[in-house]
Design an enzyme around this catalytic site. Structure first.
Site, PDB file in Angstrom:
ATOM      1  N   GLU A  40       0.464  -1.248  -0.021  1.00  0.00           N
ATOM      2  CA  GLU A  40       0.089  -0.131   0.000  1.00  0.00           C
ATOM      3  C   GLU A  40       0.967   1.817   0.436  1.00  0.00           C
ATOM      4  OE1 GLU A  40      -2.874  -0.598   3.111  1.00  0.00           O
ATOM      5  OE2 GLU A  40      -3.987  -1.936   2.345  1.00  0.00           O
ATOM      6  N   ALA A  78       7.143  25.485   5.010  1.00  0.00           N
ATOM      7  CA  ALA A  78       7.292  24.194   3.738  1.00  0.00           C
ATOM      8  C   ALA A  78       6.156  24.503   3.276  1.00  0.00           C
ATOM      9  CB  ALA A  78       7.590  23.570   4.345  1.00  0.00           C
ATOM     10  N   GLU A  95       6.664  28.901  -0.836  1.00  0.00           N
ATOM     11  CA  GLU A  95       6.744  29.084   0.525  1.00  0.00           C
ATOM     12  C   GLU A  95       6.911  30.306   1.703  1.00  0.00           C
ATOM     13  OE1 GLU A  95       3.657  27.073   1.689  1.00  0.00           O
ATOM     14  OE2 GLU A  95       2.995  26.644   0.150  1.00  0.00           O
ATOM     15  N   GLU A 141      -5.813  30.457   3.183  1.00  0.00           N
ATOM     16  CA  GLU A 141      -6.940  30.516   3.538  1.00  0.00           C
ATOM     17  C   GLU A 141      -7.443  29.557   5.038  1.00  0.00           C
ATOM     18  OE1 GLU A 141     -10.916  28.749   1.460  1.00  0.00           O
ATOM     19  OE2 GLU A 141     -10.301  30.809   0.785  1.00  0.00           O
TER      20      GLU A 141
END
Length: 187
Positions: A40, A78, A95, A141
């Site tokens: 997975e 980041a 960023e 936001e």
């Protein structure tokens, strides 16, 4: 043992979950012994992070609540790449500006880390930013941040005491200190 004797070869995949931040797939792989196994895998676009260091040796960290661990964290600025094709440097510059309002004269790539290679494709490119100038912040936001300016030495001490636990931040701070100490030694 030769690397090819350890390599798993994926031969199929199916989507388990497709979300905004991550994509989960089940991969079928052929193991080195010839048997098939399921893995997975969290497929992530990647991210970039930046250690801003002022002329006076201070750095600026982001304080925020991380709901996944129900903890306030101190982290270097980041964010995730907008797409898998985005240049991590462009993401780091964006960023840094959005979260701190800072721009840098020089941004140096220090390393790219694999966050959890046992089950995730995420890579985070980590940069050192110098020659900083202040502008306005523009956080997303749904992003609520506090900014903490402190000596880089103090941030490294916090890492050593276990007060900073975020892996990209630990790596970035320790590498930035080593690089800057090396620059001082050459001056």
């Amino acid at each position: 043992m030769d690397d090819n004797q350890l390599r798993e070869i994926p031969f199929s995949s199916e989507t388990i979950y497709d979300g905004k931040i991550l994509h989960v797939e089940r991969w079928q792989v052929t193991c080195p012994n010839g048997r098939a196994a399921a893995r997975e895998i969290v497929v992530h676009k990647g991210a970039a992070a930046v250690v801003p260091v002022y002329e006076d040796g201070t750095t600026l960290l982001v304080r925020q609540h991380r709901v996944a661990v129900d903890r306030m964290t101190l982290e270097i600025p980041a964010g995730k790449l907008d797409s898998a094709q985005e240049d991590p440097l462009d993401c780091a510059i964006r960023e840094l500006r959005e979260e701190t309002g800072l721009s840098a004269e020089t941004i140096t790539h220090m390393t790219t880390i694999l966050t959890t290679p046992g089950f995730c494709t995420e890579k985070i490119a980590i940069y050192l930013a110098q020659g900083l100038s202040q502008g306005d912040t523009h956080p997303d936001e749904d992003e609520f941040l506090g900014l903490i300016r402190l000596p880089l030495e103090d941030a490294v001490s916090m890492v050593m005491r276990g007060e900073i636990a975020d892996s990209k931040t630990i790596c970035g701070l320790m590498m930035a200190k080593a690089i800057l100490d090396g620059q001082k030694g050459r001056a």
